[in-house]
Design an enzyme around this catalytic site. Sequence first.
Site, PDB file in Angstrom:
ATOM      1  N   GLU A  23      22.564  36.919  33.885  1.00 39.38           N
ATOM      2  CA  GLU A  23      21.602  37.498  32.950  1.00 39.38           C
ATOM      3  C   GLU A  23      21.575  36.723  31.629  1.00 39.38           C
ATOM      4  OE1 GLU A  23      20.919  42.113  34.058  1.00 39.38           O
ATOM      5  OE2 GLU A  23      22.704  41.727  32.865  1.00 39.38           O
TER       6      GLU A  23
ATOM      7  N   GLU B 265      19.855  43.036  41.102  1.00 37.46           N
ATOM      8  CA  GLU B 265      20.520  44.269  40.679  1.00 37.46           C
ATOM      9  C   GLU B 265      19.494  45.397  40.702  1.00 37.46           C
ATOM     10  OE1 GLU B 265      22.657  44.184  37.015  1.00 37.46           O
ATOM     11  OE2 GLU B 265      23.777  42.356  37.511  1.00 37.46           O
TER      12      GLU B 265
END
Length: 500
Positions: A156, A232
Amino acid sequence: MAEFRVGEDDFEVDGRPVRLLSGALHYFRVHEEQWAHRLRMLRAMGLNCVETYVPWNLHEPRPGELHDVAAVGRFLDAAREAGLWVIVRPGPYMCAEWENGGLPHWVTGPLGARIRTRDAEFVSSVERWFRVLLPHITRRQIDRGGPVIMVQVENEYGSYGSDGLYLRALADLLVELGVSVPLFTSDGPEDHMLTGGSVPGVLATANFGSRAREGFATLRRHRPKGPLMCMEFWCGWFDHWGAEQVRRDPQDAAEALREILECGASVNLYMAHGGTSFGGWAGANRAGELHDGALQPDVTSYDYDAPVDERGRPTEKFWLFREILGRYADGPLPEVPEPQAALAAPVTAELTAFTPLEGVLEALGGPESEHATAPSFEELDVDRGLVRYAVTVPGPRAPYPLRASGLRDVAVVYVDGERAGVLTEEEPVLGEPVAGHARVELWVESLGRVNYGPRTGEPKGITGGLLHERQYLHGVRARGLRLDAFAPQRVASLPWGRAG
């Protein structure tokens, strides 16, 4: 041996299109004796893959001091035994509601804002660690007969930075060190996150908990070709100390999962089974939209409202997911395994003695040192634990406010041996003024290092100095106590005192 590759539209194994139905399970949050059972639970839910992070700071708490890095390989072997492929996210940063996002305090302390950048010292530290870690992964890649099918570049990153040269260097390093399976990145489905976190030529995936069609449409603007994957899918959430427990309606989560799969995409449930953040390794967040507000420590439980709960039992969410995932499985799903018995029988203990904290610090703490101003936890080599600061207020002088500037977490204050109050980051001034001459002690406890956002890697302890009125107090004595000092062999040497 098999080949796993990223095609123009699909993932492929030996040229055959496959859909990845994955679930996150962190080996470091589950007792090793329970790995096999939890992995079988994932298979029974309809998954064909498991995903895990690797916490650098757990395996290297001090430079060159390595702790059971081989556990990574043992987990990958257990996944293969369970019939699951594996997606590995080696970091170096991982977030995961874990202390410091998985980065060692001895890296972030000296480097500050230079972490997660092209900075030569940071990249060199990462390279040294990867040379230790990656052999446990690369020898278990699918093209060598193992279960590993993909490896992540950073994590991320678009939520943190925009250093494309750093990401490119990491990707090149992974390949140089033997990663032959496809690499990928994962970021939120927002333009600035995808532009900041993606690497040209490397598969980009998206992280979200709902509105799959919108998320994938954003991803497609950046990557017109390549398989779609929600790396995710947040089917639950984590909890902060003092806050309401977070729960997601199972039916709502199931409908969101259904939408992802109807888009023709692959998915990774985050989390499929959360487990527990043992040993004080839970991290913390910062409040506010920009994650720069008040500290929000994470709780020890990482149940995450996952479909397989913290004790390994199927939940309502599990059964709903199993029904949906079963439609995409190759053949009938395995039977759901019976609940695993507890690892140990309940223990009843009677407290007959105790050691005052002063005695524990004397027996297990580091050496006391004197400094011009208050040192940070990092300067004292304390990751998880506490520090006792002691300083003298000169006198005679009138009572003035005492302030711990830049205080992280919480400090219990004693003046001339008497408890005088508790200070926090939001309330750093002692309620009652202090007159001199006086001895002041501040016992500062870490409540978890920030694991996400711009304040990841911030120092712990008293970071701005001790002030009496506007005057700095110098000559600060400090002594640290790390949680890992409480190893059984060291605790046995404690000078036990009688309870009174």
